[in-house]
Design a protein around this motif. Structure first.
Motif, PDB file in Angstrom:
ATOM      1  N   ASN A  15       0.825  -1.205   0.000  1.00  0.00           N
ATOM      2  CA  ASN A  15       0.000   0.000   0.000  1.00  0.00           C
ATOM      3  C   ASN A  15       0.864   1.261   0.000  1.00  0.00           C
ATOM      4  O   ASN A  15       0.557   2.231  -0.686  1.00  0.00           O
ATOM      5  CB  ASN A  15      -0.944  -0.002   1.204  1.00  0.00           C
ATOM      6  CG  ASN A  15      -1.973  -1.104   1.127  1.00  0.00           C
ATOM      7  OD1 ASN A  15      -2.220  -1.670   0.076  1.00  0.00           O
ATOM      8  ND2 ASN A  15      -2.585  -1.404   2.251  1.00  0.00           N
ATOM      9  N   ARG A  22      -3.716   3.739   2.956  1.00  0.00           N
ATOM     10  CA  ARG A  22      -5.002   3.093   3.198  1.00  0.00           C
ATOM     11  C   ARG A  22      -6.033   3.491   2.141  1.00  0.00           C
ATOM     12  O   ARG A  22      -6.803   2.660   1.668  1.00  0.00           O
ATOM     13  CB  ARG A  22      -5.507   3.458   4.607  1.00  0.00           C
ATOM     14  CG  ARG A  22      -6.851   2.858   4.934  1.00  0.00           C
ATOM     15  CD  ARG A  22      -6.757   1.333   5.030  1.00  0.00           C
ATOM     16  NE  ARG A  22      -8.107   0.798   5.173  1.00  0.00           N
ATOM     17  CZ  ARG A  22      -8.636  -0.106   4.355  1.00  0.00           C
ATOM     18  NH1 ARG A  22      -7.935  -0.608   3.380  1.00  0.00           N
ATOM     19  NH2 ARG A  22      -9.859  -0.534   4.542  1.00  0.00           N
ATOM     20  N   ARG A  62      -8.104   1.247  -0.618  1.00  0.00           N
ATOM     21  CA  ARG A  62      -9.562   1.290  -0.766  1.00  0.00           C
ATOM     22  C   ARG A  62      -9.947   1.502  -2.223  1.00  0.00           C
ATOM     23  O   ARG A  62     -10.922   0.927  -2.706  1.00  0.00           O
ATOM     24  CB  ARG A  62     -10.157   2.408   0.080  1.00  0.00           C
ATOM     25  CG  ARG A  62     -10.406   2.001   1.495  1.00  0.00           C
ATOM     26  CD  ARG A  62     -11.205   3.075   2.222  1.00  0.00           C
ATOM     27  NE  ARG A  62     -10.491   3.371   3.452  1.00  0.00           N
ATOM     28  CZ  ARG A  62     -10.002   4.552   3.793  1.00  0.00           C
ATOM     29  NH1 ARG A  62     -10.154   5.599   3.033  1.00  0.00           N
ATOM     30  NH2 ARG A  62      -9.364   4.700   4.925  1.00  0.00           N
TER      31      ARG A  62
END
Length: 70
Positions: free
Chosen positions: A41, A60, A64
């Motif tokens: 990520n 994060r 998503r």
């Protein structure tokens, strides 16, 4: 007909930018000179900013976007 007003802030990342992020995630990290075999990520968020897709993004939120785009 129109949508009712929705709460919250308006989206800052467009659908075209999400498509670019998903396309980037489908590439091998080695094509971006990253010394890794799979995207993390953090590495993905760094590359998104480096390519100028968006000005800033958290690891994060990048994850998503990938999950939503897939």
């Amino acid at each position: 007909l129109a949508d009712a007003p929705r709460p919250g802030a308006p989206a800052r990342i467009t659908a075209a930018q999400v498509c670019q992020v998903v396309a980037l995630a489908c590439e091998a990290p080695t094509t971006s000179s990253r010394p890794i075999s799979r995207w993390t990520n953090q590495e993905l968020a760094d590359e998104i900013v480096a390519r100028g897709i968006v000005e800033a993004i958290s690891p994060r939120h990048a994850a998503r976007l990938i999950k939503r785009g897939a």
